[in-house]
Design a protein around this motif. Structure first.
Motif, PDB file in Angstrom:
ATOM      1  N   LYS A 173      -9.531  -1.853   0.192  1.00 16.82           N
ATOM      2  CA  LYS A 173     -10.632  -2.560   0.820  1.00 16.82           C
ATOM      3  C   LYS A 173     -10.855  -3.869   0.088  1.00 16.82           C
ATOM      4  O   LYS A 173     -10.788  -3.931  -1.141  1.00 16.82           O
ATOM      5  CB  LYS A 173     -11.914  -1.717   0.770  1.00 16.82           C
ATOM      6  N   THR A 174     -11.100  -4.913   0.861  1.00 18.34           N
ATOM      7  CA  THR A 174     -11.457  -6.193   0.267  1.00 18.34           C
ATOM      8  C   THR A 174     -12.368  -6.928   1.240  1.00 18.34           C
ATOM      9  O   THR A 174     -12.059  -7.043   2.428  1.00 18.34           O
ATOM     10  CB  THR A 174     -10.207  -7.045  -0.063  1.00 18.34           C
ATOM     11  N   GLY A 175     -13.514  -7.345   0.756  1.00 20.28           N
ATOM     12  CA  GLY A 175     -14.492  -7.984   1.633  1.00 20.28           C
ATOM     13  C   GLY A 175     -14.929  -7.026   2.722  1.00 20.28           C
ATOM     14  O   GLY A 175     -15.322  -5.891   2.449  1.00 20.28           O
ATOM     15  N   ASP A 176     -14.837  -7.463   3.982  1.00 23.77           N
ATOM     16  CA  ASP A 176     -15.245  -6.609   5.103  1.00 23.77           C
ATOM     17  C   ASP A 176     -14.044  -5.973   5.791  1.00 23.77           C
ATOM     18  O   ASP A 176     -14.123  -5.548   6.935  1.00 23.77           O
ATOM     19  CB  ASP A 176     -16.044  -7.426   6.121  1.00 23.77           C
ATOM     20  N   LYS A 177     -12.919  -5.894   5.084  1.00 20.68           N
ATOM     21  CA  LYS A 177     -11.693  -5.372   5.678  1.00 20.68           C
ATOM     22  C   LYS A 177     -11.250  -4.094   4.971  1.00 20.68           C
ATOM     23  O   LYS A 177     -11.216  -4.035   3.737  1.00 20.68           O
ATOM     24  CB  LYS A 177     -10.578  -6.417   5.617  1.00 20.68           C
ATOM     25  N   ASP A 178     -10.941  -3.081   5.771  1.00 26.57           N
ATOM     26  CA  ASP A 178     -10.398  -1.823   5.263  1.00 26.57           C
ATOM     27  C   ASP A 178      -9.033  -1.601   5.904  1.00 26.57           C
ATOM     28  O   ASP A 178      -8.896  -1.731   7.125  1.00 26.57           O
ATOM     29  CB  ASP A 178     -11.309  -0.646   5.622  1.00 26.57           C
ATOM     30  N   ILE A 179      -8.057  -1.231   5.092  1.00 25.25           N
ATOM     31  CA  ILE A 179      -6.702  -1.018   5.613  1.00 25.25           C
ATOM     32  C   ILE A 179      -6.177   0.319   5.113  1.00 25.25           C
ATOM     33  O   ILE A 179      -6.356   0.682   3.943  1.00 25.25           O
ATOM     34  CB  ILE A 179      -5.764  -2.161   5.209  1.00 25.25           C
ATOM     35  N   MET A 180      -5.522   1.055   6.009  1.00 23.49           N
ATOM     36  CA  MET A 180      -4.881   2.321   5.669  1.00 23.49           C
ATOM     37  C   MET A 180      -3.484   2.344   6.288  1.00 23.49           C
ATOM     38  O   MET A 180      -3.297   1.995   7.450  1.00 23.49           O
ATOM     39  CB  MET A 180      -5.690   3.505   6.192  1.00 23.49           C
ATOM     40  N   VAL A 181      -2.510   2.742   5.486  1.00 24.20           N
ATOM     41  CA  VAL A 181      -1.125   2.883   5.948  1.00 24.20           C
ATOM     42  C   VAL A 181      -0.622   4.244   5.486  1.00 24.20           C
ATOM     43  O   VAL A 181      -0.838   4.630   4.340  1.00 24.20           O
ATOM     44  CB  VAL A 181      -0.223   1.768   5.384  1.00 24.20           C
ATOM     45  N   LYS A 182       0.059   4.964   6.389  1.00 29.56           N
ATOM     46  CA  LYS A 182       0.633   6.255   6.037  1.00 29.56           C
ATOM     47  C   LYS A 182       2.133   6.256   6.334  1.00 29.56           C
ATOM     48  O   LYS A 182       2.598   5.596   7.265  1.00 29.56           O
ATOM     49  CB  LYS A 182      -0.028   7.378   6.830  1.00 29.56           C
ATOM     50  N   LYS A 183       2.863   7.007   5.536  1.00 25.05           N
ATOM     51  CA  LYS A 183       4.297   7.188   5.748  1.00 25.05           C
ATOM     52  C   LYS A 183       4.686   8.576   5.262  1.00 25.05           C
ATOM     53  O   LYS A 183       3.916   9.239   4.563  1.00 25.05           O
ATOM     54  CB  LYS A 183       5.097   6.140   4.983  1.00 25.05           C
TER      55      LYS A 183
END
Length: 211
Positions: A173-183
């Motif tokens: 998470k950074t600022g107002d952004k959340d990112i998720m990646v799965k493999k």
């Protein structure tokens, strides 16, 4: 004799290059009920990603390309096309980036951090298990600095078609952004990608590999 040795070495080099080459055609479902088709290819030195989303009345493509080595993807070009017409683009040349909507005119800015589109960023994680501490995500229209990024990695065993598979999840998470990646372990492409910004969620879930 020397010619024979040269031919043998050349064949070995060609075989090694072919062994490194990767070509994926991936279908994803999305939370907006529109499938996405991602063609990813790399030959050990260069890569390209062509993502197609079938939005009603629009044939949208997100196209990126660049180089990669044993540690990083380096994006040089990004393009957003609508019905085969370029809508927005980004060109990275050393420490400068030219970007923007084509109809509005392009801007040129200096950059001191790596620049990715969303898909290049996801493959950076699934290939190399890491991201730079500071980088920029672009959609061609704007630049989104991602500062002080700390990627949290977790693992869990899941059962798929009667087999136990280790699933790796990367979140940050950074600022107002959340990112998720799965493999899945030993795979190099994302099985799941989620990008949340300003309360809007975009999710892609792996459906199948297309031959």
């Amino acid at each position: 004799m020397k010619i024979l040795k040269f031919i043998t070495a050349l064949c070995a080099l060609t075989t090694a290059s072919l062994a490194q080459a990767v070509d994926y055609n991936i279908k994803y479902s999305s939370n907006y009920l529109m499938p996405a088709y991602v063609h990813f290819s790399e030959n050990g030195a260069n890569y390209s990603i062509n993502a197609k989303i079938n939005v009603p009345l629009y044939n949208i493509q997100f196209i990126s390309s660049g180089t990669h080595d044993s540690r990083n993807f380096t994006m040089f070009n990004y393009k957003d096309t609508r019905n085969k017409n370029t809508y927005a683009l980004a060109k990275i040349n050393g420490k400068q980036i030219e970007y923007g909507k084509v109809k509005s005119g392009l801007k040129t800015e200096s950059v001191s951090m790596p620049v990715y589109d969303l898909f290049t960023m996801a493959f950076q994680l699934t290939y190399y298990d890491k991201l730079p501490t500071n980088f920029i995500i672009t959609n061609g229209k704007k630049l989104y600095p991602m500062n002080n990024v700390f990627v949290k990695k977790s693992e869990q065993n899941i059962t798929v078609s009667g087999r136990t598979i280790k699933e790796l999840t990367y979140t940050f998470k950074t600022g107002d952004k959340d990112i998720m990646v799965k493999k899945y372990q030993d795979e190099q492409f994302p099985r799941y990608l989620k990008y949340t910004r300003d309360g809007d969620n975009y999710e892609l879930t792996f459906s199948k590999l297309i031959k």
